[in-house]
Scaffold this motif. Sequence first.
Motif, PDB file in Angstrom:
ATOM      1  N   THR A 230       0.861  -1.177   0.000  1.00 61.24           N
ATOM      2  CA  THR A 230       0.000   0.000   0.000  1.00 61.24           C
ATOM      3  C   THR A 230       0.893   1.220   0.000  1.00 61.24           C
ATOM      4  O   THR A 230       1.500   1.551   1.016  1.00 61.24           O
ATOM      5  CB  THR A 230      -0.921   0.006   1.232  1.00 61.24           C
TER       6      THR A 230
ATOM      7  N   VAL B 132      -1.773   4.079  -4.271  1.00 63.53           N
ATOM      8  CA  VAL B 132      -1.582   3.061  -5.299  1.00 63.53           C
ATOM      9  C   VAL B 132      -0.918   1.846  -4.670  1.00 63.53           C
ATOM     10  O   VAL B 132       0.072   1.973  -3.945  1.00 63.53           O
ATOM     11  CB  VAL B 132      -0.712   3.591  -6.459  1.00 63.53           C
TER      12      VAL B 132
ATOM     13  N   GLU C 202      -2.044  -3.669 -10.408  1.00 68.29           N
ATOM     14  CA  GLU C 202      -1.985  -2.375  -9.750  1.00 68.29           C
ATOM     15  C   GLU C 202      -3.386  -2.054  -9.240  1.00 68.29           C
ATOM     16  O   GLU C 202      -4.375  -2.267  -9.949  1.00 68.29           O
ATOM     17  CB  GLU C 202      -1.530  -1.290 -10.714  1.00 68.29           C
TER      18      GLU C 202
ATOM     19  N   ARG D 191      -5.808   0.757  -6.666  1.00 68.81           N
ATOM     20  CA  ARG D 191      -5.867   2.088  -6.045  1.00 68.81           C
ATOM     21  C   ARG D 191      -7.056   2.122  -5.084  1.00 68.81           C
ATOM     22  O   ARG D 191      -8.150   1.680  -5.418  1.00 68.81           O
ATOM     23  CB  ARG D 191      -6.031   3.173  -7.110  1.00 68.81           C
TER      24      ARG D 191
END
Length: 203
Positions: free
Chosen positions: A40, A45, A122, A124
Amino acid sequence: DARRPAHVAADTPEGRTDVVAGVPMPGWLSYAESHLWLDTGDDGVGHVGLDAFVTQLLGRIERLAFAAVKGTAHPAVVLTVRGAEVALRFPKPLPIVAANVRLRASLDRLTADPYGSGWLFETRFPAAAAEPGAPLRSGPEARQWMAAEVQHVTEWAHQHLHDTGTAADGGRFSAGLLDHLGKDDVARLLARTFPAHDTRSTP
Protein backbone atom coordinates in the motif's frame (compact mmCIF):
# COMPACT_ATOMS: atom_id res chain seq x y z
CA ASP A 1 6.47 -2.30 -7.85
CA ALA A 2 6.77 -3.02 -4.13
CA ARG A 3 8.91 -0.05 -3.19
CA ARG A 4 9.30 0.79 0.47
CA PRO A 5 6.79 3.54 1.35
CA ALA A 6 8.35 6.85 2.37
CA HIS A 7 6.74 6.72 5.80
CA VAL A 8 8.46 3.39 6.60
CA ALA A 9 12.00 3.96 7.87
CA ALA A 10 14.67 1.72 6.35
CA ASP A 11 16.21 0.94 9.75
CA THR A 12 12.99 -0.54 11.19
CA PRO A 13 11.81 -4.16 10.93
CA GLU A 14 9.07 -3.00 8.54
CA GLY A 15 11.66 -1.26 6.35
CA ARG A 16 14.00 -4.21 5.90
CA THR A 17 13.91 -7.19 3.59
CA ASP A 18 14.54 -10.28 5.70
CA VAL A 19 15.49 -13.64 4.20
CA VAL A 20 13.39 -16.36 5.82
CA ALA A 21 14.54 -19.92 5.05
CA GLY A 22 16.03 -18.64 1.81
CA VAL A 23 12.97 -16.56 0.85
CA PRO A 24 13.34 -12.75 0.69
CA MET A 25 10.43 -10.99 2.45
CA PRO A 26 10.14 -7.19 2.34
CA GLY A 27 8.84 -6.17 5.76
CA TRP A 28 6.39 -3.53 4.47
CA LEU A 29 4.34 -6.06 2.49
CA SER A 30 1.30 -8.09 3.57
CA TYR A 31 1.19 -11.74 2.51
CA ALA A 32 -1.78 -13.93 1.62
CA GLU A 33 -1.98 -17.68 2.17
CA SER A 34 -1.99 -18.03 -1.63
CA HIS A 35 1.53 -16.49 -1.66
CA LEU A 36 0.40 -13.25 -3.22
CA TRP A 37 1.67 -10.05 -1.63
CA LEU A 38 0.08 -6.60 -1.31
CA ASP A 39 1.76 -3.25 -0.83
CA THR A 40 0.00 0.00 0.00
CA GLY A 41 1.90 3.00 -1.29
CA ASP A 42 1.88 6.53 0.09
CA ASP A 43 -0.17 7.77 -2.86
CA GLY A 44 -2.99 5.24 -2.53
CA VAL A 45 -1.58 3.06 -5.30
CA GLY A 46 -0.90 -0.55 -4.39
CA HIS A 47 0.39 -3.62 -6.15
CA VAL A 48 -0.21 -7.36 -5.91
CA GLY A 49 2.39 -9.92 -6.96
CA LEU A 50 3.86 -13.38 -6.36
CA ASP A 51 6.13 -13.82 -3.38
CA ALA A 52 9.60 -15.31 -3.76
CA PHE A 53 8.51 -18.67 -2.31
CA VAL A 54 6.28 -19.23 -5.35
CA THR A 55 8.92 -18.16 -7.83
CA GLN A 56 11.62 -20.29 -6.20
CA LEU A 57 9.38 -23.34 -6.10
CA LEU A 58 7.94 -23.04 -9.60
CA GLY A 59 11.10 -22.00 -11.41
CA ARG A 60 10.44 -21.40 -15.10
CA ILE A 61 6.81 -20.39 -15.62
CA GLU A 62 5.50 -21.40 -19.03
CA ARG A 63 2.27 -19.42 -19.16
CA LEU A 64 0.45 -16.70 -17.25
CA ALA A 65 -3.27 -15.92 -17.46
CA PHE A 66 -5.05 -13.12 -15.59
CA ALA A 67 -8.53 -13.82 -14.23
CA ALA A 68 -9.36 -10.10 -14.48
CA VAL A 69 -7.45 -7.06 -15.71
CA LYS A 70 -9.66 -4.20 -14.47
CA GLY A 71 -12.52 -3.53 -12.07
CA THR A 72 -13.25 -4.61 -8.51
CA ALA A 73 -12.41 -8.30 -8.23
CA HIS A 74 -10.22 -10.81 -6.45
CA PRO A 75 -6.81 -10.45 -8.13
CA ALA A 76 -6.06 -13.93 -9.46
CA VAL A 77 -3.77 -15.62 -11.96
CA VAL A 78 -3.34 -19.08 -13.42
CA LEU A 79 0.27 -20.18 -13.85
CA THR A 80 1.40 -23.10 -15.98
CA VAL A 81 4.62 -24.93 -15.06
CA ARG A 82 5.80 -28.34 -16.24
CA GLY A 83 2.40 -28.99 -17.82
CA ALA A 84 0.47 -28.34 -14.59
CA GLU A 85 -1.67 -25.33 -13.75
CA VAL A 86 -2.02 -23.61 -10.40
CA ALA A 87 -4.50 -20.82 -9.71
CA LEU A 88 -3.49 -18.25 -7.10
CA ARG A 89 -6.25 -15.94 -5.82
CA PHE A 90 -6.01 -12.95 -3.52
CA PRO A 91 -8.43 -13.43 -0.59
CA LYS A 92 -10.02 -9.98 -0.81
CA PRO A 93 -11.58 -8.10 -3.72
CA LEU A 94 -9.64 -4.99 -4.70
CA PRO A 95 -10.21 -2.20 -7.24
CA ILE A 96 -7.87 -3.33 -10.02
CA VAL A 97 -6.55 -0.45 -12.10
CA ALA A 98 -4.43 -2.57 -14.43
CA ALA A 99 -2.78 -5.94 -14.88
CA ASN A 100 0.87 -6.18 -15.87
CA VAL A 101 0.07 -7.80 -19.23
CA ARG A 102 3.62 -7.10 -20.44
CA LEU A 103 4.71 -10.07 -18.35
CA ARG A 104 3.22 -12.42 -20.94
CA ALA A 105 6.08 -11.52 -23.27
CA SER A 106 8.74 -11.68 -20.54
CA LEU A 107 7.72 -14.30 -17.99
CA ASP A 108 11.26 -14.43 -16.64
CA ARG A 109 10.50 -11.19 -14.75
CA LEU A 110 8.14 -13.15 -12.50
CA THR A 111 11.01 -15.20 -11.11
CA ALA A 112 13.86 -12.72 -11.51
CA ASP A 113 12.12 -9.74 -9.88
CA PRO A 114 8.89 -10.82 -8.11
CA TYR A 115 8.79 -7.73 -5.88
CA GLY A 116 9.69 -5.33 -8.68
CA SER A 117 9.03 -5.53 -12.42
CA GLY A 118 7.26 -8.88 -11.90
CA TRP A 119 4.23 -7.31 -10.16
CA LEU A 120 0.87 -8.65 -11.35
CA PHE A 121 -1.82 -6.07 -10.54
CA GLU A 122 -1.99 -2.38 -9.75
CA THR A 123 -4.74 -1.26 -7.40
CA ARG A 124 -5.87 2.09 -6.04
CA PHE A 125 -7.90 2.73 -2.91
CA PRO A 126 -8.49 5.59 -0.48
CA ALA A 127 -6.20 5.95 2.51
CA ALA A 128 -8.98 4.89 4.86
CA ALA A 129 -9.03 1.49 3.15
CA ALA A 130 -5.26 1.06 2.96
CA GLU A 131 -5.03 -1.22 6.01
CA PRO A 132 -5.29 -4.70 4.47
CA GLY A 133 -6.38 -6.55 7.62
CA ALA A 134 -7.20 -10.23 7.89
CA PRO A 135 -6.68 -12.70 6.35
CA LEU A 136 -3.28 -11.25 5.40
CA ARG A 137 -0.07 -11.69 7.39
CA SER A 138 2.71 -9.22 8.07
CA GLY A 139 5.66 -8.81 10.41
CA PRO A 140 6.75 -11.72 12.64
CA GLU A 141 3.56 -13.66 11.90
CA ALA A 142 4.33 -13.59 8.16
CA ARG A 143 7.92 -14.70 8.73
CA GLN A 144 6.87 -17.63 10.93
CA TRP A 145 4.30 -18.69 8.37
CA MET A 146 6.84 -18.54 5.53
CA ALA A 147 9.34 -20.66 7.46
CA ALA A 148 6.63 -23.28 7.97
CA GLU A 149 5.70 -23.22 4.27
CA VAL A 150 9.32 -23.83 3.26
CA GLN A 151 9.59 -26.63 5.82
CA HIS A 152 6.48 -28.37 4.48
CA VAL A 153 7.82 -28.44 0.92
CA THR A 154 11.27 -29.49 2.11
CA GLU A 155 9.82 -32.43 4.06
CA TRP A 156 7.79 -33.51 1.04
CA ALA A 157 10.83 -33.28 -1.22
CA HIS A 158 13.01 -35.32 1.14
CA GLN A 159 10.33 -37.98 1.51
CA HIS A 160 9.85 -38.13 -2.26
CA LEU A 161 13.59 -38.48 -2.85
CA HIS A 162 13.75 -41.20 -0.22
CA ASP A 163 10.82 -43.07 -1.78
CA THR A 164 12.42 -42.91 -5.23
CA GLY A 165 15.85 -44.00 -3.97
CA THR A 166 17.49 -40.64 -4.65
CA ALA A 167 19.90 -39.20 -2.11
CA ALA A 168 18.83 -35.98 -0.39
CA ASP A 169 21.31 -33.34 0.74
CA GLY A 170 19.43 -32.54 3.96
CA GLY A 171 18.96 -28.84 3.15
CA ARG A 172 15.86 -26.92 2.16
CA PHE A 173 14.17 -27.68 -1.14
CA SER A 174 16.11 -26.76 -4.26
CA ALA A 175 14.94 -23.90 -6.45
CA GLY A 176 15.00 -26.40 -9.33
CA LEU A 177 12.92 -29.01 -7.52
CA LEU A 178 10.18 -29.29 -10.15
CA ASP A 179 12.76 -30.05 -12.85
CA HIS A 180 13.41 -33.36 -11.09
CA LEU A 181 9.77 -34.40 -10.82
CA GLY A 182 7.45 -36.11 -13.26
CA LYS A 183 4.27 -34.39 -14.41
CA ASP A 184 2.05 -36.21 -11.92
CA ASP A 185 4.38 -35.41 -9.02
CA VAL A 186 4.48 -31.74 -10.04
CA ALA A 187 0.68 -31.58 -9.98
CA ARG A 188 0.60 -33.47 -6.66
CA LEU A 189 3.10 -31.11 -5.01
CA LEU A 190 1.31 -27.99 -6.27
CA ALA A 191 -2.06 -29.30 -5.05
CA ARG A 192 -0.52 -30.03 -1.64
CA THR A 193 1.24 -26.67 -1.38
CA PHE A 194 -1.70 -24.57 -2.59
CA PRO A 195 -4.66 -26.62 -1.28
CA ALA A 196 -7.16 -23.77 -1.31
CA HIS A 197 -6.64 -23.14 -5.00
CA ASP A 198 -7.46 -24.99 -8.19
CA THR A 199 -4.51 -27.08 -9.37
CA ARG A 200 -4.83 -29.41 -12.31
CA SER A 201 -2.78 -31.12 -15.01
CA THR A 202 -3.10 -30.02 -18.61
CA PRO A 203 -2.72 -32.26 -21.68
